[in-house]
Design a protein around this motif. Sequence first.
Motif, PDB file in Angstrom:
ATOM      1  N   ALA A  29       0.949  -1.246  -0.106  1.00 54.21           N
ATOM      2  CA  ALA A  29       0.201  -0.104  -0.027  1.00 54.21           C
ATOM      3  C   ALA A  29       0.992   1.253   0.162  1.00 54.21           C
ATOM      4  O   ALA A  29       0.325   2.608  -0.152  1.00 54.21           O
ATOM      5  N   GLY A  30       2.241   0.969   0.205  1.00 53.84           N
ATOM      6  CA  GLY A  30       2.803   2.268   0.280  1.00 53.84           C
ATOM      7  C   GLY A  30       3.176   3.080  -0.803  1.00 53.84           C
ATOM      8  O   GLY A  30       3.949   4.121  -0.728  1.00 53.84           O
ATOM      9  N   MET A  42     -10.146   5.031   0.546  1.00 50.66           N
ATOM     10  CA  MET A  42     -10.515   6.042   1.813  1.00 50.66           C
ATOM     11  C   MET A  42     -11.235   6.837   1.223  1.00 50.66           C
ATOM     12  O   MET A  42     -12.221   7.387   1.871  1.00 50.66           O
ATOM     13  N   ASP A  43     -11.049   7.622  -0.001  1.00 52.84           N
ATOM     14  CA  ASP A  43     -12.016   8.814  -0.359  1.00 52.84           C
ATOM     15  C   ASP A  43     -13.208   8.274  -0.425  1.00 52.84           C
ATOM     16  O   ASP A  43     -14.169   9.105  -0.404  1.00 52.84           O
ATOM     17  N   ALA A  44     -13.570   7.151  -0.818  1.00 53.33           N
ATOM     18  CA  ALA A  44     -14.993   6.511  -0.948  1.00 53.33           C
ATOM     19  C   ALA A  44     -15.477   6.135   0.326  1.00 53.33           C
ATOM     20  O   ALA A  44     -16.643   5.523   0.072  1.00 53.33           O
ATOM     21  N   GLY A  45     -15.004   6.209   1.297  1.00 55.22           N
ATOM     22  CA  GLY A  45     -15.433   6.058   2.689  1.00 55.22           C
ATOM     23  C   GLY A  45     -14.990   4.653   3.368  1.00 55.22           C
ATOM     24  O   GLY A  45     -15.685   4.383   4.377  1.00 55.22           O
ATOM     25  N   TRP A  46     -14.162   3.865   2.689  1.00 55.61           N
ATOM     26  CA  TRP A  46     -13.884   2.488   3.102  1.00 55.61           C
ATOM     27  C   TRP A  46     -12.715   2.849   4.408  1.00 55.61           C
ATOM     28  O   TRP A  46     -12.006   3.801   4.192  1.00 55.61           O
ATOM     29  N   ARG A  47     -12.830   1.859   5.143  1.00 59.29           N
ATOM     30  CA  ARG A  47     -11.865   1.761   6.369  1.00 59.29           C
ATOM     31  C   ARG A  47     -10.674   0.774   5.644  1.00 59.29           C
ATOM     32  O   ARG A  47     -11.037  -0.383   5.242  1.00 59.29           O
ATOM     33  N   VAL A  48      -9.396   1.290   5.747  1.00 55.82           N
ATOM     34  CA  VAL A  48      -8.513   0.498   5.111  1.00 55.82           C
ATOM     35  C   VAL A  48      -7.267   0.191   5.896  1.00 55.82           C
ATOM     36  O   VAL A  48      -6.738   1.029   6.558  1.00 55.82           O
ATOM     37  N   ILE A  61      -0.097   8.157   3.804  1.00 53.07           N
ATOM     38  CA  ILE A  61      -1.311   8.311   3.329  1.00 53.07           C
ATOM     39  C   ILE A  61      -2.402   8.066   4.083  1.00 53.07           C
ATOM     40  O   ILE A  61      -3.599   8.158   3.930  1.00 53.07           O
ATOM     41  N   ALA A  62      -2.223   7.737   5.453  1.00 48.78           N
ATOM     42  CA  ALA A  62      -3.198   7.035   6.292  1.00 48.78           C
ATOM     43  C   ALA A  62      -4.220   8.324   6.758  1.00 48.78           C
ATOM     44  O   ALA A  62      -3.599   9.123   7.052  1.00 48.78           O
ATOM     45  N   ASN A  63      -5.321   7.988   6.611  1.00 45.38           N
ATOM     46  CA  ASN A  63      -6.465   9.077   7.425  1.00 45.38           C
ATOM     47  C   ASN A  63      -6.740   8.193   8.593  1.00 45.38           C
ATOM     48  O   ASN A  63      -6.150   7.491   9.159  1.00 45.38           O
ATOM     49  N   ASP A  64      -7.812   8.970   9.397  1.00 44.54           N
ATOM     50  CA  ASP A  64      -8.306   8.757  10.915  1.00 44.54           C
ATOM     51  C   ASP A  64      -8.896   7.311  10.803  1.00 44.54           C
ATOM     52  O   ASP A  64      -8.893   6.469  11.824  1.00 44.54           O
TER      53      ASP A  64
END
Length: 262
Positions: A29-30, A42-48, A61-64
């Motif tokens: 993923a990096g 993540m932009d589409a609302g998935w938890r990844v 790139i990680a979000n909350d």
Amino acid sequence: MAQPTAVGLGPDGTWPVVLSPKTAVVTGAGSGIGRATSLALMDAGWRVALIGRRSAPLHDIANDSAVVIPCDVTDPIVVDAAFAQIADDFGHLDMLFNNAGIFTAGRTIDDIPVDDWLAAVNVNLTGAWLCARAAFKQMRHQSPIGGRIINNGSISAHVPRPGSSPYTATKHAITGLTKSLSLDGRPYNIACGQIDIGNAASDMTAQMSAGILQADLNTRPEPVMDVDHVATSVLHMAELPLDANVQFMTVMASAMPYVGRG
């Protein structure tokens, strides 16, 4: 455990029913395709769950709602521990994008070091098998049962480049893995598909634009496409309901050598 983020009508028309975000694991993923796909999810609302060998690019790139898990996909103990953590953090797994992979230097088979062969098999094939194994186990036993596995194949799953026997052999094997998982997953509502990618612009394919050896043994540059086209293709596959499946998709730079590559 994933936290609810939306509400909707229940099957009997009552309001509200709490809906949880979909969850995914992306390996490799990096950078490159894995990075672009993780961002699209993540932009589409998935938890990844972001899996890779190095933690710094994952944190970049990680979000909350993301989970960063440094992981060597060739190590079965480490892979099992990573998916155990994912089960604890997410509770339910909807999708694995089996993306981690490496190229080896282009050479005829007699000039390829055995270590190059072993490295390609370990990452591209064994790593994909180990991650699929761990994801399948969780999907088979979770409630509700089921999920989706998307394997990153390659144009080389169909036709080779000169001097690419380790990479090409592993990508042909990925096709066999995809078909086998599709069959074995049917009783458990686990769908498996494969995306075969050609010349997505990334660090791994930078040499394409500069010039790469062709089947006639001349070196010529090849066109590339934006990696985001791969990410949106994976997202489309991932968001289908489990009663529909893209078994195989090819997405490639339109004018690259493929049909009639030789």
